[in-house]
Scaffold this motif. Sequence first.
Motif, PDB file in Angstrom:
ATOM      1  N   LYS A   1      31.462  77.307  46.563  1.00 11.76           N
ATOM      2  CA  LYS A   1      30.793  76.026  46.332  1.00 11.76           C
ATOM      3  C   LYS A   1      29.529  75.908  47.188  1.00 11.76           C
TER       4      LYS A   1
ATOM      5  N   ARG B   1      16.446  77.162  44.695  1.00 10.47           N
ATOM      6  CA  ARG B   1      15.682  77.239  43.436  1.00 10.47           C
ATOM      7  C   ARG B   1      14.798  76.002  43.263  1.00 10.47           C
ATOM      8  N   MET B   2      15.384  74.841  43.547  1.00 12.68           N
ATOM      9  CA  MET B   2      14.616  73.600  43.332  1.00 12.68           C
ATOM     10  C   MET B   2      13.440  73.504  44.289  1.00 12.68           C
ATOM     11  N   GLN B   3      13.682  73.807  45.555  1.00 13.18           N
ATOM     12  CA  GLN B   3      12.580  73.672  46.510  1.00 13.18           C
ATOM     13  C   GLN B   3      11.452  74.654  46.198  1.00 13.18           C
TER      14      GLN B   3
ATOM     15  N   LYS C   1      10.703  75.935  43.368  1.00 14.91           N
ATOM     16  CA  LYS C   1      10.020  75.495  42.146  1.00 14.91           C
ATOM     17  C   LYS C   1       8.989  74.423  42.487  1.00 14.91           C
TER      18      LYS C   1
ATOM     19  N   TRP D   1      17.676  74.156  57.300  1.00 12.50           N
ATOM     20  CA  TRP D   1      17.157  74.574  56.004  1.00 12.50           C
ATOM     21  C   TRP D   1      15.805  75.295  56.129  1.00 12.50           C
TER      22      TRP D   1
ATOM     23  N   ILE E   1      25.593  75.471  46.085  1.00 15.00           N
ATOM     24  CA  ILE E   1      24.716  74.390  46.557  1.00 15.00           C
ATOM     25  C   ILE E   1      23.449  74.978  47.171  1.00 15.00           C
TER      26      ILE E   1
ATOM     27  N   SER F   1      21.163  76.501  44.469  1.00 19.77           N
ATOM     28  CA  SER F   1      20.509  75.450  43.678  1.00 19.77           C
ATOM     29  C   SER F   1      19.398  74.779  44.490  1.00 19.77           C
ATOM     30  N   THR F   2      19.685  74.504  45.760  1.00 22.56           N
ATOM     31  CA  THR F   2      18.690  73.876  46.634  1.00 22.56           C
ATOM     32  C   THR F   2      17.473  74.785  46.786  1.00 22.56           C
TER      33      THR F   2
END
Lengths: 223, 148
Positions: free
Chosen positions: A40, A50-52, A54, A9, A44, A47-48
Amino acid sequence: MIVAAAKPWEEIMASLHGMHKVLVVGCGGCVAVCLAGGEKEAGIMASTLRMQRKLQGEPVETEEITLTRQCDPEYVRELGKKLEGVDGILSLACGVGVQVIAEHYPNIWVAPALNTKFAGATLEHGSWEERCGLCGDCVLGQTGGICPIIRCAKSLLNGPCGGSQDGKCEVKPNECAWNLIYERMGRLGRLNQLLEVAEAKDWSQGRDGGPRRVVREDVKLDD
Amino acid sequence: MSNRDFAPKIVAFCCYYCAYSAADLAGSLRLQYPPTVRLIEQPCSGKIDIRLLLQAFEAGADGVYVAGCLEGDCHFLQGNIRAKKRVNAAKKILDKIGVGGERLEMFNLSGSMGPRFAAIATEMTERILRLGPSPLSTADKGEEGKAE
């Protein structure tokens, strides 16, 4: 199929550093089948990401699209209409897909989200193993359908080495490919075929001379 | 935000055959449980995928749980076992990015376990109260603050 697996990652994050809008591109081909880069997985990953971002105080906007295949120009051309304002592309294809995108969009950064592993088969859901070394000169017709090039650690062509013990390879806890070949040829009554000495393999068909190419004049579209 | 002002938003993905029925039973039994939990009915806990779990957090959930049948009792044989694996994979992602895997959990119960359903809702609410608001919602507020 081409089997791939997600990159670490941190490496993916580093490759998208400073970007404000990223197009996350899945591939509906091999990497969707091996559950590494389909719709899918693209969801994932987006989304991962975007969240990190943010949480890091550097929000990123993402768009997602999964192409039928990333290795064919007609599908990759679909990306054109998605690129407005995009700083970079994160491709969840194998190395082929990433390169086709790079060739079609020379002015935009494309980063790979996957490590391309091998040409392999599904052993069971969630488990894949290499089956083809892409050597360009198939020997399966001489070895009963079991490839010694990729399944033998030494790619031997004339029987097992001294490290084969109780049917197992000494390098990894795999089956010895030549033991498998011997057993299969025996079952099929073709052991005599193994007495033929295989000559040195023509590795000029292999991958060491730059990119190989297949051209079929009969199927080219000349219009 | 002090803990007293914090009303957690918890999303519960509930299997129709167990947790959703157990919630009905908890209601019939007049059992009290915190109003923090939003139930989403699923045909089976095996319907859950990682994307859906992450989406819940992105959409503002402070905590998420999946409630499936007792192991060995899945109506579709292995849905709850598969859900558990996906929940564990999603926990790793949440840990990796700093949201925290503790905010996500898998529970198993049967349709007759109304009191257990209420206990799970309470347990999860207490856990999220202890952990505080999701860092994602705090990050939102930080951005709003910057805009002001």
